[in-house]
Design a protein around this motif. Structure first.
Motif, PDB file in Angstrom:
ATOM      1  N   GLU A   1     -40.072  -6.039  39.888  1.00 28.76           N
ATOM      2  CA  GLU A   1     -40.558  -7.421  39.955  1.00 28.76           C
ATOM      3  C   GLU A   1     -39.598  -8.370  40.663  1.00 28.76           C
ATOM      4  N   THR A   2     -38.302  -8.134  40.584  1.00 26.48           N
ATOM      5  CA  THR A   2     -37.407  -8.958  41.401  1.00 26.48           C
ATOM      6  C   THR A   2     -37.610  -8.628  42.882  1.00 26.48           C
ATOM      7  N   GLY A   3     -37.819  -7.355  43.156  1.00 25.62           N
ATOM      8  CA  GLY A   3     -38.096  -6.959  44.539  1.00 25.62           C
ATOM      9  C   GLY A   3     -39.407  -7.541  45.044  1.00 25.62           C
ATOM     10  N   ALA A   4     -40.434  -7.553  44.185  1.00 29.04           N
ATOM     11  CA  ALA A   4     -41.725  -8.111  44.576  1.00 29.04           C
ATOM     12  C   ALA A   4     -41.606  -9.598  44.889  1.00 29.04           C
ATOM     13  N   ALA A   5     -40.862 -10.335  44.070  1.00 28.07           N
ATOM     14  CA  ALA A   5     -40.687 -11.768  44.302  1.00 28.07           C
ATOM     15  C   ALA A   5     -39.957 -12.014  45.625  1.00 28.07           C
ATOM     16  N   GLU A   6     -38.926 -11.220  45.888  1.00 28.41           N
ATOM     17  CA  GLU A   6     -38.170 -11.377  47.144  1.00 28.41           C
ATOM     18  C   GLU A   6     -39.055 -11.086  48.350  1.00 28.41           C
ATOM     19  N   LEU A   7     -39.807  -9.985  48.291  1.00 24.11           N
ATOM     20  CA  LEU A   7     -40.685  -9.633  49.411  1.00 24.11           C
ATOM     21  C   LEU A   7     -41.787 -10.663  49.607  1.00 24.11           C
TER      22      LEU A   7
ATOM     23  N   ALA B   1     -48.299  -2.994  38.199  1.00 16.23           N
ATOM     24  CA  ALA B   1     -49.369  -2.928  37.204  1.00 16.23           C
ATOM     25  C   ALA B   1     -49.044  -1.905  36.125  1.00 16.23           C
ATOM     26  N   ASP B   2     -48.521  -0.752  36.524  1.00 14.23           N
ATOM     27  CA  ASP B   2     -48.178   0.292  35.554  1.00 14.23           C
ATOM     28  C   ASP B   2     -47.073  -0.175  34.601  1.00 14.23           C
ATOM     29  N   VAL B   3     -46.023  -0.784  35.151  1.00 14.56           N
ATOM     30  CA  VAL B   3     -44.916  -1.202  34.285  1.00 14.56           C
ATOM     31  C   VAL B   3     -45.336  -2.378  33.417  1.00 14.56           C
ATOM     32  N   ARG B   4     -46.250  -3.207  33.938  1.00 10.92           N
ATOM     33  CA  ARG B   4     -46.735  -4.330  33.137  1.00 10.92           C
ATOM     34  C   ARG B   4     -47.514  -3.827  31.924  1.00 10.92           C
ATOM     35  N   MET B   5     -48.252  -2.747  32.080  1.00 11.81           N
ATOM     36  CA  MET B   5     -48.947  -2.144  30.940  1.00 11.81           C
ATOM     37  C   MET B   5     -47.944  -1.712  29.877  1.00 11.81           C
ATOM     38  N   ARG B   6     -46.848  -1.124  30.313  1.00 12.92           N
ATOM     39  CA  ARG B   6     -45.801  -0.704  29.368  1.00 12.92           C
ATOM     40  C   ARG B   6     -45.165  -1.900  28.682  1.00 12.92           C
TER      41      ARG B   6
ATOM     42  N   HIS C   1     -48.160 -12.297  37.529  1.00 14.28           N
ATOM     43  CA  HIS C   1     -47.170 -11.331  38.002  1.00 14.28           C
ATOM     44  C   HIS C   1     -47.787 -10.345  39.005  1.00 14.28           C
ATOM     45  N   LEU C   2     -49.024  -9.956  38.778  1.00 21.52           N
ATOM     46  CA  LEU C   2     -49.703  -9.069  39.732  1.00 21.52           C
ATOM     47  C   LEU C   2     -49.996  -9.794  41.043  1.00 21.52           C
ATOM     48  N   ALA C   3     -50.325 -11.086  40.962  1.00 20.52           N
ATOM     49  CA  ALA C   3     -50.574 -11.858  42.176  1.00 20.52           C
ATOM     50  C   ALA C   3     -49.318 -11.917  43.037  1.00 20.52           C
ATOM     51  N   ILE C   4     -48.164 -12.060  42.416  1.00 30.46           N
ATOM     52  CA  ILE C   4     -46.906 -12.075  43.162  1.00 30.46           C
ATOM     53  C   ILE C   4     -46.693 -10.739  43.865  1.00 30.46           C
ATOM     54  N   ALA C   5     -46.965  -9.640  43.143  1.00 30.77           N
ATOM     55  CA  ALA C   5     -46.825  -8.317  43.753  1.00 30.77           C
ATOM     56  C   ALA C   5     -47.796  -8.133  44.913  1.00 30.77           C
ATOM     57  N   GLU C   6     -49.019  -8.637  44.771  1.00 23.88           N
ATOM     58  CA  GLU C   6     -50.014  -8.511  45.840  1.00 23.88           C
ATOM     59  C   GLU C   6     -49.579  -9.264  47.092  1.00 23.88           C
ATOM     60  N   VAL C   7     -48.996 -10.458  46.902  1.00 21.74           N
ATOM     61  CA  VAL C   7     -48.528 -11.244  48.040  1.00 21.74           C
ATOM     62  C   VAL C   7     -47.412 -10.524  48.787  1.00 21.74           C
ATOM     63  N   ALA C   8     -46.657  -9.671  48.090  1.00 24.21           N
ATOM     64  CA  ALA C   8     -45.591  -8.911  48.742  1.00 24.21           C
ATOM     65  C   ALA C   8     -46.133  -7.950  49.798  1.00 24.21           C
ATOM     66  N   GLY C   9     -47.426  -7.600  49.707  1.00 27.11           N
ATOM     67  CA  GLY C   9     -48.069  -6.858  50.786  1.00 27.11           C
ATOM     68  C   GLY C   9     -47.980  -5.352  50.727  1.00 27.11           C
ATOM     69  N   SER C  10     -47.618  -4.805  49.569  1.00 26.43           N
ATOM     70  CA  SER C  10     -47.531  -3.349  49.426  1.00 26.43           C
ATOM     71  C   SER C  10     -48.441  -2.901  48.299  1.00 26.43           C
ATOM     72  N   ALA C  11     -49.456  -2.105  48.643  1.00 21.80           N
ATOM     73  CA  ALA C  11     -50.377  -1.620  47.623  1.00 21.80           C
ATOM     74  C   ALA C  11     -49.659  -0.731  46.609  1.00 21.80           C
ATOM     75  N   SER C  12     -48.702   0.058  47.084  1.00 22.47           N
ATOM     76  CA  SER C  12     -47.957   0.933  46.179  1.00 22.47           C
ATOM     77  C   SER C  12     -47.115   0.117  45.205  1.00 22.47           C
ATOM     78  N   LEU C  13     -46.522  -0.961  45.692  1.00 19.81           N
ATOM     79  CA  LEU C  13     -45.725  -1.825  44.823  1.00 19.81           C
ATOM     80  C   LEU C  13     -46.613  -2.498  43.780  1.00 19.81           C
ATOM     81  N   THR C  14     -47.767  -2.988  44.210  1.00 22.68           N
ATOM     82  CA  THR C  14     -48.687  -3.627  43.269  1.00 22.68           C
ATOM     83  C   THR C  14     -49.104  -2.656  42.177  1.00 22.68           C
ATOM     84  N   SER C  15     -49.388  -1.414  42.557  1.00 23.92           N
ATOM     85  CA  SER C  15     -49.768  -0.399  41.578  1.00 23.92           C
ATOM     86  C   SER C  15     -48.633  -0.113  40.604  1.00 23.92           C
ATOM     87  N   ALA C  16     -47.414  -0.047  41.125  1.00 22.91           N
ATOM     88  CA  ALA C  16     -46.258   0.220  40.261  1.00 22.91           C
ATOM     89  C   ALA C  16     -46.021  -0.941  39.304  1.00 22.91           C
TER      90      ALA C  16
END
Length: 228
Positions: free
Chosen positions: A109-115, A166-171, A149-164
């Motif tokens: 998530e820090t990486g997603a925010a930076e990207l 989402a998985d960690v957010r479930m945990r 938090h998922l919206a931030i990951a989506e804006v980062a532009g990586s489908a794999s990152l968004t999926s990851a």
């Protein structure tokens, strides 16, 4: 246990004062620094030692009282006392699962925010997700928080990152479901969310990463406090 007392009741970081105060107080109780039936240090002294306002300290004590760890007594011999019988600890050691989840979340998530801050941000998408989270009541907060938090990951532009993410957010949500929803923490989270989104929209990757790291640290402090 003077040494332990000094170590636990040292100044908390300003970024997550409420969450870290809860964590320190719970640590002092669970480690027996303040034993069952014993009184916590006086409020004024404790606030000074932790480096927090008395309002923040009172909110933290109220949280622990609601969770069954302490009780406040009035009168000449009053104060805040640890309950003689404490809530039962978890049957299993949650630390390995918890630390693994928190570490993975931090990296993702820090990486997603930076990207997200490096890309041309989807302003409407982020603004809408932020507004929904800010306006959410207690019952709906976790869902709206997750969507932001998922919206931030989506804006980062990586489908794999968004999926990851989402998985960690479930945990993370499964762990959060085991601790109380605390209004001071939610108010603080909303403030931090605004800082994160503002940094992303300003195109400031270091600020976005730092703001997200501060936000995640507050959640981590509460999870460690209640689950370990």
């Amino acid at each position: 246990m003077a040494g332990a007392d000094e170590a636990l009741f040292r100044p908390v970081r300003a970024g997550n004062a409420f969450e870290e105060t809860v964590e320190r107080l719970l640590q002092s109780i669970r480690l027996g620094v303040v034993g069952a039936g014993e009184r916590l240090p006086p409020e004024r002294e404790l606030a000074e030692r932790l480096g927090v306002s008395r309002m923040t300290l009172r909110e933290a004590i109220r949280t622990l009282a609601d969770a069954g760890y302490v009780e406040s007594r009035r009168g000449r011999y009053g104060g805040t006392f640890v309950h003689s019988t404490l809530p039962a600890p978890a049957a299993d050691d949650r630390r390995p699962e918890l630390e693994d989840t928190l570490s993975l979340r931090y990296v993702l998530e820090t990486g997603a925010a930076e990207l997200a801050a490096r890309r041309c941000p989807a302003r409407d998408q982020l603004a809408a997700a932020l507004a929904e989270a800010t306006a959410a009541d207690l019952a709906d907060y976790r869902r709206r928080d997750s969507r932001l938090h998922l919206a931030i990951a989506e804006v980062a532009g990586s489908a794999s990152l968004t999926s990851a993410v989402a998985d960690v957010r479930m945990r993370v949500n499964r762990l959060l479901d085991e601790i109380p929803l605390l209004e001071p923490n939610l108010d603080h989270s909303n403030t931090q969310h605004e800082l994160i989104v503002t940094a992303i929209l300003d195109g400031d990757p270091p600020a976005a990463r730092h703001a997200m790291a501060e936000h995640l640290a507050g959640t981590a402090a509460l999870l460690r406090a209640f689950l370990t």
